[in-house]
Structure formats: C-alpha cells, structure tokens
Design an enzyme around this catalytic site. Structure first.
Site, PDB file in Angstrom:
ATOM      1  N   TYR A 288       0.825  -1.201   0.000  1.00 31.11           N
ATOM      2  CA  TYR A 288       0.000   0.000   0.000  1.00 31.11           C
ATOM      3  C   TYR A 288       0.866   1.261   0.000  1.00 31.11           C
ATOM      4  O   TYR A 288       1.320   1.727   1.040  1.00 31.11           O
ATOM      5  CB  TYR A 288      -0.952   0.014   1.203  1.00 31.11           C
ATOM      6  CG  TYR A 288      -1.840  -1.207   1.301  1.00 31.11           C
ATOM      7  CD1 TYR A 288      -2.140  -1.981   0.177  1.00 31.11           C
ATOM      8  CD2 TYR A 288      -2.380  -1.599   2.517  1.00 31.11           C
ATOM      9  CE1 TYR A 288      -2.951  -3.095   0.267  1.00 31.11           C
ATOM     10  CE2 TYR A 288      -3.196  -2.712   2.616  1.00 31.11           C
ATOM     11  CZ  TYR A 288      -3.471  -3.462   1.487  1.00 31.11           C
ATOM     12  OH  TYR A 288      -4.276  -4.575   1.587  1.00 31.11           O
TER      13      TYR A 288
ATOM     14  N   HIS B 258       0.267 -12.370   1.250  1.00 32.49           N
ATOM     15  CA  HIS B 258      -0.477 -11.419   0.424  1.00 32.49           C
ATOM     16  C   HIS B 258      -0.522 -11.829  -1.049  1.00 32.49           C
ATOM     17  O   HIS B 258       0.511 -11.908  -1.717  1.00 32.49           O
ATOM     18  CB  HIS B 258       0.173 -10.036   0.558  1.00 32.49           C
ATOM     19  CG  HIS B 258      -0.699  -8.900   0.138  1.00 32.49           C
ATOM     20  ND1 HIS B 258      -0.244  -7.604   0.006  1.00 32.49           N
ATOM     21  CD2 HIS B 258      -2.024  -8.848  -0.180  1.00 32.49           C
ATOM     22  CE1 HIS B 258      -1.230  -6.823  -0.361  1.00 32.49           C
ATOM     23  NE2 HIS B 258      -2.321  -7.554  -0.481  1.00 32.49           N
TER      24      HIS B 258
END
Length: 303
Positions: free
Chosen positions: A48, A130
């Site tokens: 992010y 992830h």
C-alpha cells in the site's frame, strides 16, 4: 483465532494512495476518526503505497496517549520492497521503491523486519501472506512455515492469507493451520462466491474470515468501479437493482453492503476502506443503520 478484532476494522490501502494520492494530514485525520469511532483493528501492507500506509499508521499509533488502549495491527508478506524505479501499480507511494514478489523464508523475514521498522511496532498481531495467486508452492512451502514458526515462538500473534479470490484461500484453510483469511470482494452483495466453499471450510476449521472490499471497489457505494476497474454494464445494472430494492426499505445500499458479510457465522470482521475522516464517519454511521429482515430476504432472492 484468539484475537478479537471487533466487528469493523480499517483497511489502510486508501491511505497509501490507492487510485488517488492522500496527504499526510488527511491520512492522520482518517486514522483518528476511526480510533474515535471505536475501531481498534488496522490492516496494512508494504504494497500500500510502497510502505507509505505502514509509515502513516505507525506515526498515528506512536502519537496516541499511553492510556487510550491497544491497537490490533495486521500486515502482509509476499511483496518485498526494494530500491529502484518501476510501475506505481495503483499507488503513487514513496519514490524510489518497487515491489518484488518474494514468498521465500528469507523474503518473509526481511519483509517483516522492514514492516516493523516502518511502523515502529515491536510485534504484529496478525500477518497475512499477500496475494500469492501464482505462487502457491513457495507461499505454502516457504512463507507459511516461516510464519508458523514465528507464531509458535510468540514473535507474531496469528497468521493467515489475504487474497481477492476464494479458491486458494480455501486451500490454505484445508491444507495449513492458518488462523484467519482476508477475502476481498468475494463475499459481497454482488459476489457471494466465498460462501460456496471458503466460508463453510472456515466455520468447520475455526478459522476467522475477515471480509474486505465489501463495496467491490466502489460500485456498491455509488461509484462506477468494480474489482479495481471500470464496472461492466451488467454489473452496474445489478448494482442499481440492489439499490432500488434497498430504497424500498429506506436503507442505503452501502449500509446493506457493510452489514451483509456479518450475516455469515464464519465472518468475524468487516474492513472499512476510507481515505478521509468524513468517509470513516460516514461508513460507521452506515454500519450502524438498521436493516430489516425482509430486506435481507429480498436481497437474497435478487442475488
């Protein structure tokens, strides 16, 4: 999973600049609004904003008074940040950093060390593998054992996998000893595919399911994006039909979208994604809206 995340958490992808840059002041105000609204669980990741979301979350948490309670923080491994120039991948992020897929044991350990440095934390309560969509062998064969060892040692609290698909998450639940899964966009008013195998498997194994992407990246909140791209006409049509049904009962579509995942017993927590204090407060107000049983029945029929 022994950790109580609460009914809602804040996902920090927007605060890393997903789609649109977010200022430091705006990010800190959003985090403060979430905290003031009772949220204690915050999910972040190196991906992010190439570490920007982790840094901003860390600055916020370090600024909290000591007597205000404890935050619960999850981060992710699998995208290692290295020095270099590359594509933004949806996030403007920090200049001079690129993401490299790495689900190796060494990559996991380095990623966690870097995330601890960026956040200033000494421990993560939950760590997800992830988006290992094309990397099952390394993710299950190296990343998972590395995390399991750290969990057994008490270095991290719990482990899981976070993805935008349900199939591989189901495999993690069945073939490993994960504590949680973060399923984004696959258990929503528009897409209930996680209910076929993933959520029943979670319920049988006692694995916590965390629902993210409940607006399907915008289309269920009045936007025109679906799964991070322009929504196809048929998806827009379905979303408008869901909105019409909700309006009959005086319930905003985003309120129903936020509340929907919690109807399943395997879902413990819904992640809110917001890029401003106003959006956080709006989402919390929507989450508190009353939804009559008759609406759920009609929405179930409409799906």
């Amino acid at each position: 999973m022994k950790i109580d995340l609460g009914p809602y958490g804040l996902g920090t992808a927007p605060l890393g600049g997903l789609f649109t840059p977010v200022s430091e002041e705006q990010a800190q105000e959003a985090l403060a609004a979430a905290w003031d609204g009772g949220i204690r669980y915050f999910d972040t990741a190196p991906h992010y904003g190439t570490g920007l979301a982790e840094e901003r979350l860390g600055r916020f948490l370090r600024g909290l008074p000591a007597n205000t309670g404890k935050a619960i923080v999850s981060t992710k491994v699998g995208r290692l940040l290295v020095t270099g120039q590359g594509e933004e991948d949806g996030f403007p992020g920090r200049e001079g950093h690129v993401r490299v897929r790495d689900y190796s044991r060494d990559g996991v350990l380095r990623s966690l060390e870097d995330s601890l440095a960026r956040t200033g934390l000494d421990r993560f309560d939950l760590v997800f593998i992830h988006d290992p969509d094309d990397h099952w062998e390394q993710a299950a064969g190296e990343a998972y054992p590395a995390l399991a060892e750290l969990r057994d040692q008490g270095v991290i609290g719990a482990i899981g996998a976070g993805m935008n698909q349900a199939e591989m998450l189901t495999r993690f639940v069945r073939e490993t000893d994960v504590d949680a899964v973060l399923v984004a966009g696959r258990y929503t008013l528009l897409d209930r595919s996680a209910a076929v195998e993933l959520l029943p498997a979670c319920e049988r194994r006692g694995v916590a399911a965390i629902a993210g992407g409940v607006f399907n990246s915008g289309v269920l909140a009045g936007g025109t994006t679906y799964d991070y791209d322009a929504a196809p006409p048929e998806v827009l049509t379905r979303a408008r039909e869901l909105e019409r049904v909700c309006a009959k009962y005086g319930v905003p579509l985003p309120a129903a979208a936020l509340r929907f995942p919690q109807r399943h017993p395997a879902v413990t927590t819904v992640l809110i994604g917001a890029r401003s204090a106003a959006e956080v407060r709006e989402d919390l107000e929507l989450a508190a809206a009353a939804v009559p049983g008759e609406l759920w029945e009609e929405l179930d029929h409409a799906s």
